[in-house]
Design an enzyme around this catalytic site. Structure first.
Site, PDB file in Angstrom:
ATOM      1  N   THR A 154       0.828  -1.214   0.000  1.00 31.77           N
ATOM      2  CA  THR A 154       0.000   0.000   0.000  1.00 31.77           C
ATOM      3  C   THR A 154       0.860   1.260   0.000  1.00 31.77           C
ATOM      4  O   THR A 154       1.878   1.326   0.686  1.00 31.77           O
ATOM      5  CB  THR A 154      -0.905  -0.008   1.246  1.00 31.77           C
ATOM      6  OG1 THR A 154      -1.788  -1.113   1.136  1.00 31.77           O
ATOM      7  CG2 THR A 154      -1.707   1.268   1.373  1.00 31.77           C
ATOM      8  N   SER A 160      -6.621   0.777  -2.335  1.00 26.69           N
ATOM      9  CA  SER A 160      -7.411  -0.263  -3.004  1.00 26.69           C
ATOM     10  C   SER A 160      -6.928  -0.520  -4.424  1.00 26.69           C
ATOM     11  O   SER A 160      -7.279  -1.535  -5.025  1.00 26.69           O
ATOM     12  CB  SER A 160      -8.889   0.142  -3.029  1.00 26.69           C
ATOM     13  OG  SER A 160      -9.397   0.187  -1.712  1.00 26.69           O
ATOM     14  N   ARG A 266      -5.684 -12.833   4.325  1.00 21.75           N
ATOM     15  CA  ARG A 266      -7.133 -12.637   4.446  1.00 21.75           C
ATOM     16  C   ARG A 266      -7.818 -13.901   4.945  1.00 21.75           C
ATOM     17  O   ARG A 266      -8.791 -13.842   5.690  1.00 21.75           O
ATOM     18  CB  ARG A 266      -7.724 -12.284   3.079  1.00 21.75           C
ATOM     19  CG  ARG A 266      -7.398 -10.904   2.627  1.00 21.75           C
ATOM     20  CD  ARG A 266      -7.698 -10.735   1.148  1.00 21.75           C
ATOM     21  NE  ARG A 266      -7.286  -9.409   0.716  1.00 21.75           N
ATOM     22  CZ  ARG A 266      -7.193  -9.039  -0.548  1.00 21.75           C
ATOM     23  NH1 ARG A 266      -7.497  -9.900  -1.511  1.00 21.75           N
ATOM     24  NH2 ARG A 266      -6.819  -7.827  -0.859  1.00 21.75           N
ATOM     25  N   GLU A 386      -6.212  -5.142   4.318  1.00 22.98           N
ATOM     26  CA  GLU A 386      -6.236  -6.404   3.561  1.00 22.98           C
ATOM     27  C   GLU A 386      -7.457  -6.475   2.647  1.00 22.98           C
ATOM     28  O   GLU A 386      -8.110  -7.493   2.526  1.00 22.98           O
ATOM     29  CB  GLU A 386      -6.246  -7.601   4.508  1.00 22.98           C
ATOM     30  CG  GLU A 386      -5.100  -7.596   5.481  1.00 22.98           C
ATOM     31  CD  GLU A 386      -3.921  -8.410   4.995  1.00 22.98           C
ATOM     32  OE1 GLU A 386      -4.018  -9.004   3.923  1.00 22.98           O
ATOM     33  OE2 GLU A 386      -2.900  -8.402   5.699  1.00 22.98           O
TER      34      GLU A 386
END
Lengths: 407, 246
Positions: A154, A160, A266, A386
């Site tokens: 990120t 996103s 995840r 995540e």
């Protein structure tokens, strides 16, 4: 009050006696688990009761990371339990990894995050994409907790949409020159190594291992979080960092590299959220039987029962979801979209249970006498990191329609 | 040293105890089981420490049905080298002791460890009975054990002090709090436990000499009565007439 090695005042007496957690298994799901799953689950549950519960409220309140638990997590075997033993893992299956994450997050989402990052986002990509030399050099040290790792995907302007990243590498003989910045990186200020994803000169995403003492590399801490307060978070800043070519993963190019790591993490979060939910439910159930109003326990009132009944229903559904997902993962058949569905559903379930449990606790629910508000604040992060709650919905949407709604 | 640790399965400590309708047995439905904490935390761990210090082996033994295997596997995950399950329903202390003694008599263990009691029926009997069957010394409630060669010094807490006994191997002891520190099995230990031998042997025939015929639960706790501080007479009356303590 007393201060421990990390300079945190611990209210030992007060907290130590208060972890009265009892697990809830409404559908006898334990019968679906094997002996080693149950042993792993109970071992981590015991460890959390001894090592995490007595201190976690103090650390969270003072926004300090319990550094000694990095080693403790290694000793119990929480880093990469499903990786092979010869590479520092535990040689267990995905279901075992799941129950371990569940129990850690029953203690605190921040503690679970420390383990998720080390195992799924650092050890896993080195194991999966690294050269034999990289595996031998880093994995045993990561498994034993001698090294702490972090994962840089990120960026400040690309959350996103990781494919839009601007962090980049340029060829310079036997090394690459790395420039850019990463944001919201769990463990980064204390990490010995960072698994970093950056674009090469052809615009292809490559993964590499950056060591903390490489010149031009810094990892400032992010302060002021009202969530995951016992977990340390920071940035990664690269200013002309020379990364030897030997540190670049030879076996992966493109976004599928980092995304496959995220699928692993995840998956663990889908399990972990159940732990947080169980702790909130367990505390609310006990409180509702002890707390009296109008001459009877509040658990006798219909509106309290509605909350509790819905909580245990949702927890049970979530348990079945991850059990099936774990079975698929053990066969190597869990798809990223299936993992998205479980992560989204279970984290949202846990957050809603935390909010309802907070109400059952009345005013006490906002204090650190009970774990509920801490879990609730933590879960706000878990809902977003995540893959956000909304993005996971769009992944399911794309999976069922075949149409991409991201762009 | 060749060490034996006898482990038993007990209900989890928060279990709500209920009896069957005619009060002749404990109701087992929905009960979660654990390894008896005195066996696990103190007896097993001290045996492991001893093995780590002087070499040898630690065997765990349990009398019970196949449902006990998870608990036995936990002993292996914590570090026991091998395990034996004597395949029988453990219906009395004497019966259990007989089974363990029959197994142990030809094995030449140097020390046999027990927990000081099982937290379900609180018998504290099996260790002494096994020692008697095997004609070896038994020391109960041990909270310290030091071994040099064939001589052991065992300390036990007694009322107002400590008693230290000296004993030659082979002997048996029951472990109390303080003998060792609990060890939590780690993931690697759990996986290694899967490959360690767990042998199942059949029980010998043995007639119990006594059997439990009835169980009773303690009377339920009555509600707290709050009495106004100004109303001492009422307090005295209740203590005298209802609680019958003055």
């Amino acid at each position: 009050m007393m201060a421990d090695n990390n300079g945190v005042d611990i209210k030992i007496e007060k907290r130590a006696k208060e972890d009265r957690f009892q697990a809830h298994d409404y559908y006898n799901i334990d019968e679906l688990l094997s002996e080693d799953h149950l042993l792993a689950r109970d071992a981590v549950r015991t460890w959390v009761k001894q090592e995490v519960s007595p201190i976690i409220e103090s650390y969270a309140e003072q926004a300090k990371c319990p550094m000694h638990l990095y080693k403790g997590l290694a000793e119990i075997g929480a880093y990469g339990p499903s990786l092979p033993v010869e590479y520092g893992g535990g040689g267990m299956d995905e279901m075992a990894y799941g129950v371990i994450m569940q129990e850690l997050e029953r203690g605190d989402s921040g503690i679970r995050s420390m383990a998720s990052v080390q195992g799924s986002l650092v050890m896993y990509p080195i194991f999966k994409f690294g050269s034999e030399e990289q595996k031998k050099k880093y994995l045993p040290k990561l498994g034993s907790g001698e090294f702490i790792g972090c994962f840089g995907l990120t960026e400040p302007d690309h959350g996103s949409n990781p494919g839009g990243m601007v962090t980049n590498i340029k060829d310079d003989g036997d090394a690459y020159i790395l420039n850019g910045a990463k944001m919201w990186i769990t463990n980064s200020p204390v990490a010995d190594i960072a698994v970093v994803w950056a674009k090469d000169e052809e615009g292809k995403i490559r993964g590499m291992i950056v060591e903390k003492d490489m010149p031009g590399f810094s990892a400032p801490e992010i302060h002021g979080k009202w969530s995951l307060r016992a977990s340390i978070t920071g940035e990664l800043v690269f200013e002309d960092v020379r990364v030897p070519k030997a540190n670049v993963f030879p076996n992966v190019k493109g976004l599928k590299g980092p995304l496959s790591c995220l699928s692993k993490a995840r998956y663990g979060i889908a399990w972990g959220a159940i732990g947080a939910a169980m702790d909130c439910y367990d505390s609310a159930l006990r409180y509702s039987l002890e707390r009296e109003q109008f001459g009877k326990p509040i658990g006798q009132f219909q509106l309290t029962q509605k909350k509790l009944a819905e909580m245990i229903t949702e927890i049970t559904k979530a348990q079945l979801l991850v059990w099936r997902l774990g079975s698929l993962a053990n066969q190597g058949k869990a798809t990223p979209a299936q993992i998205s569905m479980a992560k989204r559903n279970n984290v949202n379930m846990a957050l809603e249970i935390a909010r309802e449990a907070r109400q059952i606790h009345g005013g006490m629910g906002i204090t650190n006498e009970y774990p509920v508000m801490r879990h609730m604040m933590n879960l706000e992060t878990v809902l977003t990191y995540e893959g956000t709650h909304d993005i996971h919905l769009l992944i399911t949407g794309m999976d069922v329609t075949g149409l991409n709604a991201f762009k | 040293m060749k060490l034996l640790v006898c482990i038993s399965k007990t209900p989890e400590t928060t279990t709500k105890i209920a009896l069957n309708e005619d009060g002749t047995a404990f109701k087992t439905e929905g009960v979660q089981y654990i390894m008896n904490p005195y066996d696990e935390w103190y007896a097993l761990v001290r045996a492991l420490e001893l093995k780590e210090a002087v070499g040898g082996s630690v065997t765990a033994v349990n009398v019970g049905s196949a449902g006990n295997d998870t608990i036995i596997r936990k002993a292996l995950a914590i570090g026991a080298d091998d395990a034996v399950r004597i395949n029988a329903e453990p219906h009395s202390s004497l019966y259990i002791a007989k089974q363990i003694a029959e197994f142990a008599k030809s094995e030449n263990f140097d020390i046999i460890f027990f927990g000081k009691e099982a937290i379900d029926y609180n018998g504290s009997e099996v260790g002494a009975m096994v020692a008697e069957f095997l004609d070896m010394p038994f020391i109960s409630y041990a909270n310290k054990l030091e071994v040099e060669g064939n001589t052991a010094k065992v300390a036990r807490e007694i009322e107002g002090g400590v008693e230290v006994a000296e004993v030659q191997t082979p002997f048996a002891l029951s472990a109390a709090k303080g003998l060792a520190e609990q060890r939590i099995p780690n993931m690697r230990g759990i996986m290694m436990a899967k490959r360690k031998p767990l042998k199942v042997v059949e029980a010998v025939d043995f007639e119990d000499q006594a059997k439990a015929v009835a169980y009773e639960l303690p009377p339920p706790k009555s509600a707290v009565k709050l009495i106004d501080p100004d109303n001492m007479e009422e307090l005295v009356r209740l203590l005298h007439e209802e609680a019958k303590v003055i």
